[in-house]
Design a protein around this motif. Structure first.
Motif: not given
Length: 344
Positions: A145-152, A185-186, A247-256
């Motif tokens: 979550s921290v990484v996602a907001f850093l990339w935003i 990002y990934n 990666t196939f099951n990754d949900f983190t891109p939703f945060l971006i």
């Protein structure tokens, strides 16, 4: 004169069979005692893996919803949800985007960049290697979550760091290039694992093999292709298996990107989330999850078969080549073929 020594062990004075009592291991627990240590792990696996999977399979065969009559009294629909999914353009598009996401960020990005970094750092020492390893590891240990907001913040249209570096004010990277944004990002987030695994694998390549290839006149590419890659093939396949499934099951891109704009970055986990919770179609979402599980199993089986073939190929030459005979070999005087033989 050679005499054959008996390989049988004498029975102990108390009559216990050689090798200890039956069903007894080195720790003295026995099968029942050892099973007691396994039972807690099996219970946890059953509670958090097996039962949810069975429950998902059951929900996928119903029309269960969050609201309305199906929420109170769901009906059994059998395989209708699976049939609907195979004809659903939204599901097929999200599956295609997921395959692109896995290929670009895991197979090409993380595996390729991780191997390149490990290969470049194998002979490096000093502060440069330490600094690079620390920066790569930082991306790995930070919460997603921290990484996602850093990339935003990095890709933001107004005041984003990337626009400031490229002198492109107002460029909307997340809107104009959503898939490229989450792929990069990934790659940045997951390369550390591949680099660490490949670094350990390259450290186990025999130095004598490398030196022999150099003395034979092999250049850097030939050294990598003919010596290094055959030695680390198992590590490469293991790494590809793990990062592909993650990666196939990754949900983190939703945060971006939240799957947008207009579904342009809606990979399969995000599509299932929106279907099950956003639209309230829990039954249909469970069926999509079951299809996702089947795809994971197919990918895992393919990688494991490739890994098994590699191990078989490495063992076959040693099994097919006959042992050398003649003077100086196994039948030389003083070197008996049978370990059980002794020189009289």
């Amino acid at each position: 004169m050679a005499t054959t020594a008996s390989s049988a062990e004498p029975a102990p004075p108390d009559g216990t069979p050689p090798g200890g009592p039956p069903e007894q291991d080195a720790a003295g627990l026995g099968r029942r005692g050892a099973a007691l240590f396994v039972v807690p792990a099996l219970v946890l696996v059953a509670l958090f893996l097996v039962l949810p999977a069975v429950w998902t399979l059951y929900l996928g065969s119903t029309d269960y919803r969050l609201t309305g009559i199906p929420a109170v009294d769901p009906s059994f629909v059998g395989t209708d949800n699976l049939t609907r999914a195979l004809g659903d353009s939204g599901f097929l598009r999200s599956l295609w985007l997921t395959l692109l996401f896995v290929l670009g960020s895991a197979v090409i990005g993380q595996a390729g960049l991780g191997f390149a970094l490990a290969w470049w750092m194998r002979e490096r020492t000093g502060w440069l290697k330490t600094t690079l390893e620390a920066l790569v590891m930082l991306a790995w240990i930070l919460p997603s979550s921290v990484v996602a907001f850093l990339w935003i913040a990095f890709l933001d249209r107004d005041g984003g760091t990337l626009n400031a570096l490229l002198h492109t004010p107002g460029a909307a990277w997340l809107l104009d290039h959503p898939m490229l944004s989450i792929v990069v990002y990934n790659i940045w987030r997951g390369t550390a694992f591949s680099m660490m695994l490949y670094s350990a694998a390259l450290g186990n390549v025999p130095a004598s093999h490398l030196e022999t290839a150099r003395l034979a006149g092999a250049n850097g590419w030939q050294l990598l292709r003919d010596v290094v890659l055959p030695c680390v093939r198992g590590h490469v396949l293991t790494n590809l298996l793990l990062i592909s499934l993650w990666t196939f099951n990754d949900f983190t891109p939703f945060l971006i990107t939240a799957g947008g704009p207009d579904g342009a970055s809606e990979i399969l986990p995000v599509h299932i989330y929106k279907t099950a919770l956003g639209n309230g179609e829990l039954g249909y979402g469970a069926a999509l999850s079951f299809l996702m599980l089947l795809i994971n199993l197919v990918v895992a089986v393919i990688y494991l078969r490739l890994l098994g073939r590699g191990r078989t190929a490495r063992r076959r030459p040693a099994a097919d080549v006959p042992a050398p005979r003649g003077p100086g070999a196994g039948d030389a005087p003083g070197r008996p073929d049978d370990p059980g033989e002794a020189t009289a």
